[in-house]
Enzyme design. Sequence first.
Site, PDB file in Angstrom:
ATOM      1  N   LEU A   1       0.638  -1.319   0.122  1.00 52.44           N
ATOM      2  CA  LEU A   1      -0.370  -0.004   0.015  1.00 52.44           C
ATOM      3  C   LEU A   1       0.677   1.123  -0.132  1.00 52.44           C
ATOM      4  CD1 LEU A   1       0.221   1.607   3.041  1.00 52.44           C
ATOM      5  CD2 LEU A   1      -1.512  -0.539   3.492  1.00 52.44           C
TER       6      LEU A   1
ATOM      7  N   CYS B   1       9.433   4.437   3.898  1.00 53.14           N
ATOM      8  CA  CYS B   1       9.892   3.113   3.523  1.00 53.14           C
ATOM      9  C   CYS B   1      11.049   3.164   2.233  1.00 53.14           C
ATOM     10  CB  CYS B   1       8.758   2.293   2.787  1.00 53.14           C
ATOM     11  SG  CYS B   1       7.756   1.910   4.268  1.00 53.14           S
TER      12      CYS B   1
ATOM     13  N   LYS C   1       4.626  13.669   0.549  1.00 52.66           N
ATOM     14  CA  LYS C   1       3.794  13.509  -0.517  1.00 52.66           C
ATOM     15  C   LYS C   1       2.584  13.836   0.033  1.00 52.66           C
ATOM     16  CE  LYS C   1       2.128   9.484  -1.103  1.00 52.66           C
ATOM     17  NZ  LYS C   1       1.912   7.681  -1.583  1.00 52.66           N
TER      18      LYS C   1
HETATM   19  P1  NAD Z   1       4.396   2.175  12.181  1.00 51.36           P
HETATM   20  O1  NAD Z   1       5.375   2.714  12.958  1.00 51.36           O
HETATM   21  O2  NAD Z   1       3.232   3.222  11.700  1.00 51.36           O
HETATM   22  O3  NAD Z   1       3.402   1.179  13.181  1.00 51.36           O
HETATM   23  C1  NAD Z   1       4.019   0.124  13.868  1.00 51.36           C
HETATM   24  C2  NAD Z   1       2.985  -0.212  15.240  1.00 51.36           C
HETATM   25  O4  NAD Z   1       3.619  -1.219  15.787  1.00 51.36           O
HETATM   26  C3  NAD Z   1       3.256   1.134  16.277  1.00 51.36           C
HETATM   27  O5  NAD Z   1       2.056   1.792  16.516  1.00 51.36           O
HETATM   28  C4  NAD Z   1       3.778   0.390  17.462  1.00 51.36           C
HETATM   29  O6  NAD Z   1       3.323   1.129  18.590  1.00 51.36           O
HETATM   30  C5  NAD Z   1       3.305  -1.004  17.166  1.00 51.36           C
HETATM   31  N1  NAD Z   1       4.239  -2.112  18.030  1.00 51.36           N
HETATM   32  C6  NAD Z   1       5.565  -1.985  17.961  1.00 51.36           C
HETATM   33  N2  NAD Z   1       5.798  -3.406  18.776  1.00 51.36           N
HETATM   34  C7  NAD Z   1       4.695  -4.072  19.240  1.00 51.36           C
HETATM   35  C8  NAD Z   1       4.248  -5.089  19.879  1.00 51.36           C
HETATM   36  N3  NAD Z   1       5.221  -5.861  20.308  1.00 51.36           N
HETATM   37  N4  NAD Z   1       2.900  -5.338  20.050  1.00 51.36           N
HETATM   38  C9  NAD Z   1       1.785  -4.523  19.746  1.00 51.36           C
HETATM   39  N5  NAD Z   1       2.212  -3.463  18.891  1.00 51.36           N
HETATM   40  C10 NAD Z   1       3.510  -3.229  18.706  1.00 51.36           C
HETATM   41  O7  NAD Z   1       4.882   1.445  11.107  1.00 51.36           O
HETATM   42  P2  NAD Z   1       4.274   1.373   9.566  1.00 51.36           P
HETATM   43  O8  NAD Z   1       4.511   2.207   8.884  1.00 51.36           O
HETATM   44  O9  NAD Z   1       2.869   0.704   9.618  1.00 51.36           O
HETATM   45  O10 NAD Z   1       5.033  -0.176   8.988  1.00 51.36           O
HETATM   46  C11 NAD Z   1       5.086  -1.362   9.470  1.00 51.36           C
HETATM   47  C12 NAD Z   1       5.921  -2.230   8.668  1.00 51.36           C
HETATM   48  O11 NAD Z   1       5.150  -2.390   7.342  1.00 51.36           O
HETATM   49  C13 NAD Z   1       7.172  -1.822   8.617  1.00 51.36           C
HETATM   50  O12 NAD Z   1       7.992  -2.831   8.159  1.00 51.36           O
HETATM   51  C14 NAD Z   1       7.110  -1.039   7.192  1.00 51.36           C
HETATM   52  O13 NAD Z   1       8.382  -1.173   6.391  1.00 51.36           O
HETATM   53  C15 NAD Z   1       6.063  -1.960   6.358  1.00 51.36           C
HETATM   54  N6  NAD Z   1       5.419  -0.977   5.486  1.00 51.36           N
HETATM   55  C16 NAD Z   1       5.143   0.274   5.664  1.00 51.36           C
HETATM   56  C17 NAD Z   1       4.330   0.750   4.556  1.00 51.36           C
HETATM   57  C18 NAD Z   1       3.833   2.178   4.923  1.00 51.36           C
HETATM   58  O14 NAD Z   1       3.225   2.830   3.870  1.00 51.36           O
HETATM   59  N7  NAD Z   1       3.943   2.835   6.036  1.00 51.36           N
HETATM   60  C19 NAD Z   1       3.641   0.172   3.464  1.00 51.36           C
HETATM   61  C20 NAD Z   1       4.208  -1.030   3.142  1.00 51.36           C
HETATM   62  C21 NAD Z   1       4.949  -1.863   4.137  1.00 51.36           C
HETATM   63  C1  UGA Z   2       5.762   3.371  -1.152  1.00 50.91           C
HETATM   64  C2  UGA Z   2       5.611   2.272  -2.432  1.00 50.91           C
HETATM   65  O1  UGA Z   2       4.851   2.869  -3.450  1.00 50.91           O
HETATM   66  C3  UGA Z   2       4.585   1.235  -1.743  1.00 50.91           C
HETATM   67  O2  UGA Z   2       4.020   0.296  -2.865  1.00 50.91           O
HETATM   68  C4  UGA Z   2       5.051   0.608  -0.700  1.00 50.91           C
HETATM   69  O3  UGA Z   2       4.098  -0.336  -0.045  1.00 50.91           O
HETATM   70  C5  UGA Z   2       5.417   1.835   0.301  1.00 50.91           C
HETATM   71  O4  UGA Z   2       6.331   2.502   0.057  1.00 50.91           O
HETATM   72  C6  UGA Z   2       6.068   0.966   1.503  1.00 50.91           C
HETATM   73  O5  UGA Z   2       6.676   0.102   1.429  1.00 50.91           O
HETATM   74  O6  UGA Z   2       6.175   1.796   2.641  1.00 50.91           O
HETATM   75  P1  UGA Z   2       4.719   5.638  -0.268  1.00 50.91           P
HETATM   76  O7  UGA Z   2       6.173   5.623   0.556  1.00 50.91           O
HETATM   77  O8  UGA Z   2       3.646   5.538   0.589  1.00 50.91           O
HETATM   78  O9  UGA Z   2       4.621   3.966  -0.847  1.00 50.91           O
HETATM   79  O10 UGA Z   2       4.528   6.706  -1.480  1.00 50.91           O
HETATM   80  P2  UGA Z   2       5.029   6.774  -3.084  1.00 50.91           P
HETATM   81  O11 UGA Z   2       3.738   7.325  -3.535  1.00 50.91           O
HETATM   82  O12 UGA Z   2       5.478   5.545  -3.441  1.00 50.91           O
HETATM   83  O13 UGA Z   2       6.145   7.767  -2.955  1.00 50.91           O
HETATM   84  C7  UGA Z   2       7.402   7.737  -2.128  1.00 50.91           C
HETATM   85  C8  UGA Z   2       8.205   9.048  -2.662  1.00 50.91           C
HETATM   86  O14 UGA Z   2       8.479   9.037  -3.776  1.00 50.91           O
HETATM   87  C9  UGA Z   2       7.344  10.226  -2.230  1.00 50.91           C
HETATM   88  O15 UGA Z   2       8.340  11.270  -1.554  1.00 50.91           O
HETATM   89  C10 UGA Z   2       6.806  10.657  -3.613  1.00 50.91           C
HETATM   90  O16 UGA Z   2       6.907  12.085  -3.689  1.00 50.91           O
HETATM   91  C11 UGA Z   2       8.146  10.332  -4.346  1.00 50.91           C
HETATM   92  N1  UGA Z   2       7.665  10.070  -5.760  1.00 50.91           N
HETATM   93  C12 UGA Z   2       6.766   9.178  -6.138  1.00 50.91           C
HETATM   94  C13 UGA Z   2       8.256  11.160  -6.682  1.00 50.91           C
HETATM   95  O17 UGA Z   2       9.046  11.967  -6.412  1.00 50.91           O
HETATM   96  N2  UGA Z   2       8.284  10.581  -8.207  1.00 50.91           N
HETATM   97  C14 UGA Z   2       7.207   9.657  -8.455  1.00 50.91           C
HETATM   98  O18 UGA Z   2       6.840   9.547  -9.701  1.00 50.91           O
HETATM   99  C15 UGA Z   2       6.485   9.075  -7.467  1.00 50.91           C
END
Ligand code: NAD
Ligand code: UGA
Length: 439
Positions: A158, A268, A328
């Site tokens: 996502l 990320c 973003k």
């Molecule tokens: P986040 O920091 O927003 O949330 C993590 C949550 O986990 C926090 O609320 C924290 O309090 C909780 N937590 C930590 N240890 C815990 C435990 N033992 N029990 C219960 N809760 C606990 O993190 P996020 O952005 O959701 O990212 C989570 C993972 O998903 C990361 O590995 C990230 O790389 C991946 N990911 C993130 C995104 C994104 O858009 N943020 C997208 C794809 C994948």
């Molecule tokens: C990104 C990936 O798109 C997701 O698929 C993935 O799950 C996520 O990281 C993750 O692993 O956390 P996100 O970081 O939410 O999602 O946002 P993006 O839309 O990918 O943008 C990332 C960065 O690249 C932003 O700073 C955005 O402004 C920049 N970007 C994106 C550009 O500068 N140019 C583009 O054409 C696209």
Amino acid sequence: MRITVIGAGYVGLVTGVCLADFGHSVDVIDIDASRIERLKAGHSPIFEPGIERLITHNLESGRLAFSMDLESSVHAASVVFIAVSTPSSDTGEADLRYLFTAVDQVAAILSQHPSETPTILVVKSTVPVGTCTSVRTRLLNAGIGEDRCIVVSNPEFLREGNAIGDCLNPERVVIGAESAVAFDRMKSLYHPYVAREIPFVEVSLAAAEHIKYASNAFLAVKISFINELALLCEKTHTDVLEVARGMGLDARIGPGFLMPGPGFGGSCFPKDIRALEAVGQKNGVELKLLGAVDLINKRQKRHVVNQVLTRLSGISAPIVAVLGLAFKANTDDMRDAPALDILPALIANGAMIQAYDLVAADNARPLLGEHVRYCSSAMAAAADADVLLILTEWNEFYDIDLMALKSQMRTPTIVDTRRVIDPKSATRAGFNYYGIGRA
Ligand code: NAD
Ligand code: UGA
């Protein structure tokens, strides 16, 4: 199905809410008491379009609950998701301490409450190759065999700001597992995806872990390519957006992620690139392309700083109005936002900053300190400014009233790192306009 989601952050919260919407009974667990209290009252701790409506709807239906009580939840669950953060450690490697703590907690609960069918433990956090195998070993060492708990890798793709849409309608679902039972259980869990014929990629645990990092790394490569080309286009009097369009129509290249900007940020891409480089190092393979991406991204932020400083030259006590602080649009997430590098560099060079972001100011304040004046509108930020710097592509900046803006500013100059302003309109309104990658 009864489901536990560990971690109520961006991924855990969105996953939990969407699974409840699919009809499952979901507990989202977090160790942060204030976060859980807010969620119980139907308020999201993160800004994500559409999330509060889904939280309220599923809380009211009784399918969704928020709690800190991991034990009773895991005891009753047939599937447990781990969605805790995996931040960068000092070496760039993914710091897996939160993940392993959660695994150990689940192992302790499972050993006290044996069940007849194995619990599926789904690693949703982004983790380096080999982590799920380590999770399996950890469970075995705690006396939990495959008959009691099966480990699955199900990375999340996502995007923040679009998280609900991405979660309800993903382009693909990647499942890494080593047993047919696991693939079957994941498919029945995700029955709406199956019904909608969304492709399932069924692979090994290791391949699933690699797919996640490789996807993020590849997207970062595309952005860095266009950012680098943008610098060349500026020198050769070409518009990089015209070039990107011409390239993107080739199906082998595709139009996505070819938008130049101030450098990518977010929770990320930066950390995942560092983590993948560290995996390369550990395995004796230098991932040179990723090293270059990191350098290009740093140079891009410096380029933005230089563009602003050039336009401030000779002005005493200059003021820069900054539109957008988040990495973003449509998010309040400040993690690794370009603003965190660009603004301190401008301040260090004597500029005063007046910033406006629709939702990220509260998160920016502790990170940027008191050197930034936070404003309640774009026009307020522009008051007496010498440069208007656009860092985030929020919708409302696209049709800003240029004449009103000009009347606010001391010097009518725009540095547009997101190409949100039409250059001709800006010039007609009397602005000195710079758009990244433009002739
Ligand atoms: P986040 O920091 O927003 O949330 C993590 C949550 O986990 C926090 O609320 C924290 O309090 C909780 N937590 C930590 N240890 C815990 C435990 N033992 N029990 C219960 N809760 C606990 O993190 P996020 O952005 O959701 O990212 C989570 C993972 O998903 C990361 O590995 C990230 O790389 C991946 N990911 C993130 C995104 C994104 O858009 N943020 C997208 C794809 C994948
Ligand atoms: C990104 C990936 O798109 C997701 O698929 C993935 O799950 C996520 O990281 C993750 O692993 O956390 P996100 O970081 O939410 O999602 O946002 P993006 O839309 O990918 O943008 C990332 C960065 O690249 C932003 O700073 C955005 O402004 C920049 N970007 C994106 C550009 O500068 N140019 C583009 O054409 C696209």
